[in-house]
Design a protein around this motif. Structure first.
Motif, PDB file in Angstrom:
ATOM      1  N   GLY A 177       0.757  -1.450  -0.085  1.00  0.00           N
ATOM      2  CA  GLY A 177      -0.138   0.010  -0.065  1.00  0.00           C
ATOM      3  C   GLY A 177       0.826   1.392   0.141  1.00  0.00           C
ATOM      4  O   GLY A 177       2.095   1.157   0.375  1.00  0.00           O
ATOM      5  N   ASP A 178       0.122   2.250  -0.325  1.00  0.00           N
ATOM      6  CA  ASP A 178       1.029   3.639  -0.538  1.00  0.00           C
ATOM      7  C   ASP A 178       0.945   4.067   1.331  1.00  0.00           C
ATOM      8  O   ASP A 178       2.160   4.555   1.550  1.00  0.00           O
ATOM      9  N   TRP A 179       0.329   3.516   2.168  1.00  0.00           N
ATOM     10  CA  TRP A 179       0.166   3.878   3.368  1.00  0.00           C
ATOM     11  C   TRP A 179      -0.013   2.507   4.200  1.00  0.00           C
ATOM     12  O   TRP A 179      -0.333   1.476   3.649  1.00  0.00           O
ATOM     13  N   VAL A 180       0.834   2.472   5.213  1.00  0.00           N
ATOM     14  CA  VAL A 180       0.865   1.398   6.189  1.00  0.00           C
ATOM     15  C   VAL A 180       0.299   1.759   7.449  1.00  0.00           C
ATOM     16  O   VAL A 180       0.629   2.742   8.165  1.00  0.00           O
ATOM     17  N   LEU A 181      -0.525   1.017   8.175  1.00  0.00           N
ATOM     18  CA  LEU A 181      -1.189   1.145   9.542  1.00  0.00           C
ATOM     19  C   LEU A 181      -0.662  -0.115  10.176  1.00  0.00           C
ATOM     20  O   LEU A 181      -1.196  -1.217   9.816  1.00  0.00           O
ATOM     21  N   GLU A 182       0.323   0.047  11.468  1.00  0.00           N
ATOM     22  CA  GLU A 182       0.562  -1.023  11.893  1.00  0.00           C
ATOM     23  C   GLU A 182      -0.293  -1.082  13.244  1.00  0.00           C
ATOM     24  O   GLU A 182      -0.782  -0.369  14.211  1.00  0.00           O
ATOM     25  N   VAL A 183      -0.932  -2.547  13.599  1.00  0.00           N
ATOM     26  CA  VAL A 183      -1.558  -2.661  14.517  1.00  0.00           C
ATOM     27  C   VAL A 183      -1.005  -4.152  15.214  1.00  0.00           C
ATOM     28  O   VAL A 183      -0.785  -5.203  14.488  1.00  0.00           O
ATOM     29  N   ASP A 184      -1.034  -4.093  16.618  1.00  0.00           N
ATOM     30  CA  ASP A 184      -0.811  -5.356  17.145  1.00  0.00           C
ATOM     31  C   ASP A 184      -2.063  -6.512  17.376  1.00  0.00           C
ATOM     32  O   ASP A 184      -3.012  -5.900  17.385  1.00  0.00           O
ATOM     33  N   ALA A 185      -1.579  -7.541  17.784  1.00  0.00           N
ATOM     34  CA  ALA A 185      -2.943  -8.608  17.823  1.00  0.00           C
ATOM     35  C   ALA A 185      -3.802  -8.222  18.915  1.00  0.00           C
ATOM     36  O   ALA A 185      -4.989  -8.743  18.923  1.00  0.00           O
ATOM     37  N   ASP A 186      -3.118  -7.723  20.027  1.00  0.00           N
ATOM     38  CA  ASP A 186      -3.769  -7.127  21.183  1.00  0.00           C
ATOM     39  C   ASP A 186      -4.496  -5.897  21.103  1.00  0.00           C
ATOM     40  O   ASP A 186      -5.088  -5.217  22.010  1.00  0.00           O
ATOM     41  N   ASN A 205      -5.907   2.366  26.733  1.00  0.00           N
ATOM     42  CA  ASN A 205      -5.145   1.247  27.219  1.00  0.00           C
ATOM     43  C   ASN A 205      -6.108   0.559  28.303  1.00  0.00           C
ATOM     44  O   ASN A 205      -6.664   1.344  29.258  1.00  0.00           O
ATOM     45  N   TYR A 206      -6.442  -0.900  27.846  1.00  0.00           N
ATOM     46  CA  TYR A 206      -7.192  -1.499  29.153  1.00  0.00           C
ATOM     47  C   TYR A 206      -6.597  -2.588  29.917  1.00  0.00           C
ATOM     48  O   TYR A 206      -5.662  -3.171  29.294  1.00  0.00           O
ATOM     49  N   VAL A 207      -6.862  -2.645  30.986  1.00  0.00           N
ATOM     50  CA  VAL A 207      -6.131  -3.918  31.868  1.00  0.00           C
ATOM     51  C   VAL A 207      -7.640  -4.393  32.433  1.00  0.00           C
ATOM     52  O   VAL A 207      -8.547  -4.052  33.038  1.00  0.00           O
ATOM     53  N   GLY A 208      -7.822  -5.629  31.757  1.00  0.00           N
ATOM     54  CA  GLY A 208      -9.230  -6.460  31.910  1.00  0.00           C
ATOM     55  C   GLY A 208     -10.008  -5.575  31.063  1.00  0.00           C
ATOM     56  O   GLY A 208     -10.062  -5.107  30.078  1.00  0.00           O
ATOM     57  N   ASP A 209     -11.052  -5.185  32.065  1.00  0.00           N
ATOM     58  CA  ASP A 209     -12.474  -4.456  31.373  1.00  0.00           C
ATOM     59  C   ASP A 209     -12.339  -2.793  31.719  1.00  0.00           C
ATOM     60  O   ASP A 209     -13.070  -2.150  31.374  1.00  0.00           O
ATOM     61  N   ARG A 210     -10.996  -2.716  32.561  1.00  0.00           N
ATOM     62  CA  ARG A 210     -10.996  -1.184  32.873  1.00  0.00           C
ATOM     63  C   ARG A 210     -10.163  -0.540  32.279  1.00  0.00           C
ATOM     64  O   ARG A 210      -8.895  -0.892  31.815  1.00  0.00           O
ATOM     65  N   LEU A 211     -10.540   0.642  31.503  1.00  0.00           N
ATOM     66  CA  LEU A 211     -10.027   1.718  30.717  1.00  0.00           C
ATOM     67  C   LEU A 211      -9.029   2.596  31.643  1.00  0.00           C
ATOM     68  O   LEU A 211      -9.623   3.265  32.540  1.00  0.00           O
ATOM     69  N   LEU A 212      -7.600   2.532  31.321  1.00  0.00           N
ATOM     70  CA  LEU A 212      -6.796   3.386  32.430  1.00  0.00           C
ATOM     71  C   LEU A 212      -6.377   4.497  31.320  1.00  0.00           C
ATOM     72  O   LEU A 212      -5.301   4.242  30.471  1.00  0.00           O
ATOM     73  N   ARG A 213      -6.644   5.605  31.732  1.00  0.00           N
ATOM     74  CA  ARG A 213      -6.371   6.846  30.820  1.00  0.00           C
ATOM     75  C   ARG A 213      -5.100   7.417  31.049  1.00  0.00           C
ATOM     76  O   ARG A 213      -4.613   8.280  30.373  1.00  0.00           O
ATOM     77  N   HIS A 214      -4.928   7.403  32.463  1.00  0.00           N
ATOM     78  CA  HIS A 214      -3.885   8.113  32.999  1.00  0.00           C
ATOM     79  C   HIS A 214      -2.603   7.149  33.593  1.00  0.00           C
ATOM     80  O   HIS A 214      -2.974   6.005  33.827  1.00  0.00           O
ATOM     81  N   GLY A 215      -1.377   7.940  33.524  1.00  0.00           N
ATOM     82  CA  GLY A 215       0.006   7.246  34.099  1.00  0.00           C
ATOM     83  C   GLY A 215       0.724   6.290  33.116  1.00  0.00           C
ATOM     84  O   GLY A 215       1.759   5.874  33.684  1.00  0.00           O
ATOM     85  N   TRP A 216       0.235   6.139  32.018  1.00  0.00           N
ATOM     86  CA  TRP A 216       1.203   5.534  31.055  1.00  0.00           C
ATOM     87  C   TRP A 216       2.415   6.458  30.747  1.00  0.00           C
ATOM     88  O   TRP A 216       2.198   7.506  30.396  1.00  0.00           O
ATOM     89  N   ASP A 269      -3.324  -5.687  29.243  1.00  0.00           N
ATOM     90  CA  ASP A 269      -3.194  -6.604  30.234  1.00  0.00           C
ATOM     91  C   ASP A 269      -4.549  -7.421  30.751  1.00  0.00           C
ATOM     92  O   ASP A 269      -5.346  -6.587  30.638  1.00  0.00           O
ATOM     93  N   ARG A 270      -4.500  -8.482  31.113  1.00  0.00           N
ATOM     94  CA  ARG A 270      -5.788  -9.188  31.480  1.00  0.00           C
ATOM     95  C   ARG A 270      -6.010  -8.892  33.010  1.00  0.00           C
ATOM     96  O   ARG A 270      -7.132  -8.677  33.112  1.00  0.00           O
ATOM     97  N   ASP A 271      -4.928  -8.694  33.741  1.00  0.00           N
ATOM     98  CA  ASP A 271      -5.120  -8.484  35.075  1.00  0.00           C
ATOM     99  C   ASP A 271      -3.854  -8.095  36.077  1.00  0.00           C
ATOM    100  O   ASP A 271      -2.957  -7.930  35.007  1.00  0.00           O
ATOM    101  N   VAL A 272      -3.588  -8.064  36.974  1.00  0.00           N
ATOM    102  CA  VAL A 272      -2.479  -7.650  37.745  1.00  0.00           C
ATOM    103  C   VAL A 272      -1.358  -8.772  37.444  1.00  0.00           C
ATOM    104  O   VAL A 272      -0.270  -8.125  37.172  1.00  0.00           O
ATOM    105  N   SER A 273      -1.589  -9.758  37.691  1.00  0.00           N
ATOM    106  CA  SER A 273      -0.757 -10.938  37.474  1.00  0.00           C
ATOM    107  C   SER A 273      -0.042 -10.563  35.933  1.00  0.00           C
ATOM    108  O   SER A 273       1.187 -10.920  35.987  1.00  0.00           O
TER     109      SER A 273
END
Length: 259
Positions: A75-84, A113-124, A173-177
């Motif tokens: 393609g003329d342009w590329v959009l990179e996406v990871d499986a997750d 960014n989601y950890v499990g079902d929680r959207l974490l908007r801050h701290g990254w 991430d799925r959870d803390v572990s």
């Protein structure tokens, strides 16, 4: 004048559980290229079933396998996406609009960014996570460096404005572990990169980085707004370079170096 063509590039390893949703989210692209690194599950069949170009192989370095994927895109342009990750409908519309109008070589896109079902908007912050990434680019504008984890980038051309509409939905991430396992995995790969470079740094320097990165995550990037999750994220962000250094110093034989 014909509209610019778009390739969606997905790099994965044994991600058959997550790959179908990722593939569905990039169906708006003119071409989908899937790079499978040392994959033993059913990912290849899933990708081929939706018409994707599949590149299978074994790459020791993250940068090398991503460059192989970029080279396979037409393609003329590329959009990179990871499986997750998933391209939100709003981002898909924005990408189509931007590649039809842009005079620039590359653009950042927003990340939720989601950890499990929680959207974490801050701290990254730092190498442990981010809220925007340079994933949309003209073919030939981007090259990854030869490193195992979070490789650097070399660019040709000018950066354009960040795309503010929509986002990449990152199931980080799925959870803390799972977050702690990611910290262990990333720091081991980074230790190997440090040993290969011949400069692992110093204990004092990495202790200073621990403090500065914790502050950046929790205060500057407003991780405190996420409550206890913000504390955990600040810890992992700060621990990544220190743990990488300690692994390289204390266990070089386990990470590709010598005593």
């Amino acid at each position: 004048m014909s509209r610019p063509s778009l390739s969606a590039l997905i790099v994965a390893r044994n991600e058959e559980a997550r790959l179908p949703d990722c593939l569905a989210s990039v169906a708006f692209a003119d071409e989908v290229v899937v790079v499978l690194d040392r994959t033993t599950d059913g990912s290849a069949a899933l990708a081929r079933a939706v018409g994707a170009v599949v590149l299978e192989g074994a790459w020791a370095l993250e940068g090398e396998r991503r460059n192989a994927g970029i080279a396979a895109c037409t393609g003329d342009w590329v959009l990179e996406v990871d499986a997750d990750e998933r391209v939100s409908p709003d981002l898909a519309l924005a990408v189509r609009r931007v590649i039809g109008e842009s005079g620039f070589a590359w653009h950042q896109v927003m990340v939720d960014n989601y950890v499990g079902d929680r959207l974490l908007r801050h701290g990254w912050a730092g190498s442990f996570g981010t809220t925007s990434v340079p994933r949309l680019f003209r073919r030939g504008a981007k090259r990854w460096r030869a490193q195992r984890v979070h490789p650097g980038l070399d660019w040709v051309g000018r950066q354009g404005p960040r795309i503010e509409q929509g986002a990449l939905v990152h199931l980080v991430d799925r959870d803390v572990s799972d977050m702690l396992r990611r910290l262990d995995k990333y720091s081991s790969a980074k230790a190997a990169d440090l040993l290969e470079s011949g400069d692992i740094g110093s204990l004092a320097g990495n202790l200073r980085r621990f403090v500065s990165r914790a502050f950046k995550s929790y205060v500057s990037r407003k991780g405190y707004r996420e409550g206890a999750w913000g504390v955990l994220l600040a810890f992992c962000t700060a621990a990544f370079p220190l743990l990488s250094y300690l692994k390289a110093r204390l266990e070089p034989e386990r990470h590709g170096g010598r005593r």
